[in-house]
Design a protein around this motif. Structure first.
Motif, PDB file in Angstrom:
ATOM      1  N   CYS A 296      42.991  44.529  37.130  1.00 44.43           N
ATOM      2  CA  CYS A 296      43.822  44.699  36.100  1.00 44.43           C
ATOM      3  C   CYS A 296      43.257  44.967  34.692  1.00 44.43           C
ATOM      4  O   CYS A 296      43.674  45.656  33.739  1.00 44.43           O
ATOM      5  N   SER A 343      49.811  43.314  28.421  1.00 42.43           N
ATOM      6  CA  SER A 343      49.021  42.816  29.746  1.00 42.43           C
ATOM      7  C   SER A 343      47.802  42.091  29.383  1.00 42.43           C
ATOM      8  O   SER A 343      47.913  41.371  30.228  1.00 42.43           O
ATOM      9  N   ASN A 351      50.379  43.182  34.211  1.00 44.85           N
ATOM     10  CA  ASN A 351      49.402  42.717  35.021  1.00 44.85           C
ATOM     11  C   ASN A 351      48.500  41.754  34.684  1.00 44.85           C
ATOM     12  O   ASN A 351      47.986  40.896  35.484  1.00 44.85           O
ATOM     13  N   CYS A 423      50.347  49.174  34.993  1.00 43.97           N
ATOM     14  CA  CYS A 423      49.965  47.992  34.382  1.00 43.97           C
ATOM     15  C   CYS A 423      51.520  47.097  34.603  1.00 43.97           C
ATOM     16  O   CYS A 423      51.517  46.066  34.876  1.00 43.97           O
ATOM     17  N   SER A 426      52.360  46.585  38.789  1.00 40.99           N
ATOM     18  CA  SER A 426      51.422  45.745  39.423  1.00 40.99           C
ATOM     19  C   SER A 426      51.673  44.502  38.975  1.00 40.99           C
ATOM     20  O   SER A 426      51.707  43.269  39.551  1.00 40.99           O
TER      21      SER A 426
END
Length: 552
Positions: A296, A343, A351, A423, A426
């Protein structure tokens, strides 16, 4: 027939030079996509070996750990090349492809010599991406980068030779490393993973690289180091302590930093700290968390540096003290950057929420509460500097001087959009990633407790930032890191050495010239404008002596 995923990248670096300039950038995208496709077809039975002299080199060894790292390395090669489509510099495109190939060689190496070969390819090509910015600062930073990594690689190679001498084996997959040889190999891995005090090369070099080159730098070197640590040293307690220290160290320096790419560089160190701590914890859940977070992190950190790259490309500036007021002129770039910020900060639906939390939960599960709270504290600093400070002062705040903003190439927006989508996807659907991690995953990130915990951290951090906003001022300061201890003494030593040699050389040359002057004048006949044969021979001998000294 099994082929190595590095092959299309290596071939791309060769054939790139025979293509028309307009097609060259697309070859990088194609090479990355082909490597990605080849990795999806690799199974545990896939292997490649080579007998070289008396060594049996295992060029390709595949398991779940190598496959997930190889997959994300190939994916970011393709997407990063989309972001770089406007770049027509064939040297940079070649360096990127060779850098990506070196990373794939490391990732799938089944023996230590193959690993070392890929390691050194990565070092040289990464330094090239710094040099290709072509200014004095980048030339100096690239040289420091190369020297540091060649030093680390040399120590690692010495450890490999000691290990081979002691065990008779060069196996990397399934091998056990200990003693002096293990410590030297570990040193090389730690340097590449940018573990302090060995990691000052990262914020020194990455901000000096090209706009597009920094995206690849952020993805490859440190995560290759994490992969090697997870492969060779899982459960090493030292890594647990170093990882937590990294996570806190990086956010502290990032909060103080003025340059946006240097700020993001420190956050690479911080986020890699989570991975290193997970490897040090060594449980199946922790290794899964470290691997997921590396996957990630490569996506959202690339997106963040793409966003910073758009600012540098459009304005020519990268310091927060020189930026501000960009939102109305770069709205799309801002919101794509913010997806990366959400993120990395661990916002639900992105993610980082599904990967970082696995490492933190593993620490809590093993009753390492100091590790648990240390990593949670690092999360506060991450959101504060990347999710609040950087976007506020770069995009929302007022610029102290008028900024000229040139339009972005569309491909930069395409690249950012593709990475931003991954991003989000997931983060919403962790089941896309979890089955591919090294061990079976029994972790559920979307629980009421975890959601409430993260939202409390994020809300209170944001509240504190905006309450104190009027008192916050960004200053154009120079951050002193551990690189001071080798840059300053090194500069002084080089100055003394070069100055001393120059002084000796200058005095010697002057003495020779004086001697020549003393010999030539008496033998020269101004009336006849000629020299005798005997004196001509003396001058010839003197000339040859001086020439010989200069050649030495």
């Amino acid at each position: 027939m099994t082929l190595h995923p590095a092959l299309p990248l290596l071939l791309g670096a060769v054939f790139l030079w025979v293509l028309p300039p307009k097609l060259r950038p697309w070859l990088s995208v194609l090479a990355g996509a082909l490597a990605l496709w080849m990795i999806t077809g690799l199974g545990a039975e896939s292997s490649l070996s080579l007998n070289l002299m008396s060594f049996n080199l295992q060029l390709l060894a595949v398991d779940k750990l190598s496959r997930v790292f190889g997959f994300i390395f190939a994916l970011i090669t393709a997407l990063g090349s989309v972001y770089a489509l406007h770049n027509k510099d064939a040297k940079e495109q070649t360096a990127v492809l060779l850098y990506a190939a070196g990373t794939q060689i490391v990732c799938f190496a089944g023996d230590l010599l193959t690993l070392y070969a890929g390691w050194e390819v990565m070092a040289v090509t990464a330094a090239t991406l710094v040099w290709l910015r072509r200014n004095p600062e980048s030339l100096a930073a690239g040289l420091r980068y190369l020297l540091m990594h060649l030093f680390g690689g040399t120590v690692m190679l010495a450890g490999i030779l000691l290990h081979w001498n002691a065990t008779g084996s060069l196996a990397f997959v399934g091998a056990h490393f200990s003693g002096l040889s293990g410590g030297m190999i570990l040193f090389g891995f730690l340097l590449n993973a940018a573990v302090p005090p060995l990691g000052a090369w990262l914020p020194d070099a990455y901000p000096q690289a090209t706009v597009t080159g920094t995206v690849f730098l952020s993805a490859f070197t440190t995560k290759a180091g994490v992969y090697c640590l997870a492969r060779a040293f899982p459960g090493t307690e030292l890594l647990l302590w170093l990882g937590v220290m990294m996570a806190l160290y990086g956010v502290v320096f990032a909060v103080l930093e003025n340059d946006i790419r240097r700020l993001l560089g420190y956050h690479i160190i911080s986020q890699v700290g989570y991975m290193v701590a997970g490897v040090g914890l060594g449980t199946e859940m922790a290794i899964n968390g470290a691997t997921a977070h590396a996957f990630c992190h490569i996506l959202y950190k690339a997106l963040l540096l793409m966003g910073a790259g758009t600012v540098l490309y459009s304005t020519g500036k990268s310091k927060l003290t020189e930026l501000g007021g960009l939102y109305n002129r770069m709205r799309l770039a801002f919101w794509l950057y913010m997806i990366g910020a959400f993120s990395i900060s661990g916002f639900p639906l992105f993610n980082g929420f599904i990967s970082k939390s696995m490492v933190v939960a593993a620490a809590h599960h093993e009753h390492h509460y100091w590790m648990f709270y240390g990593l949670q504290l690092a999360s506060v600093g991450t959101f504060l500097s990347i999710g609040l400070k950087l976007p506020w002062f770069a995009w929302a705040g007022k610029s102290l001087s008028p900024l000229e903003v040139k339009p972005l190439p569309q491909n930069m927006v395409w690249g950012m959009g593709a990475v931003a989508a991954l991003c989000f996807v997931s983060g919403v659907m962790p089941a896309l990633l979890y089955p591919h991690l090294p061990y079976a995953v029994h972790y559920q990130p979307y629980t009421a407790h975890h959601l409430a915990e993260m939202m409390q951290i994020l809300i209170f951090t944001a509240a504190g930032f905006f309450l104190l906003l009027k008192k916050l001022k960004i200053q154009d300061t120079l951050t002193v890191d551990t690189d001071w201890f080798y840059r300053k003494p090194g500069l002084a030593a080089a100055s003394a050495l070069v100055g001393g040699v120059n002084a000796v050389f200058s005095k010697s040359l002057q003495a020779l010239l004086n001697a020549a002057h003393a010999i030539v004048l008496p033998v020269w006949n101004p009336d006849e404008n000629r020299m005798s044969l005997q004196n001509s021979g003396m001058l010839l001998i003197l000339f040859l002596v001086v020439l010989g000294i200069l050649c030495l």
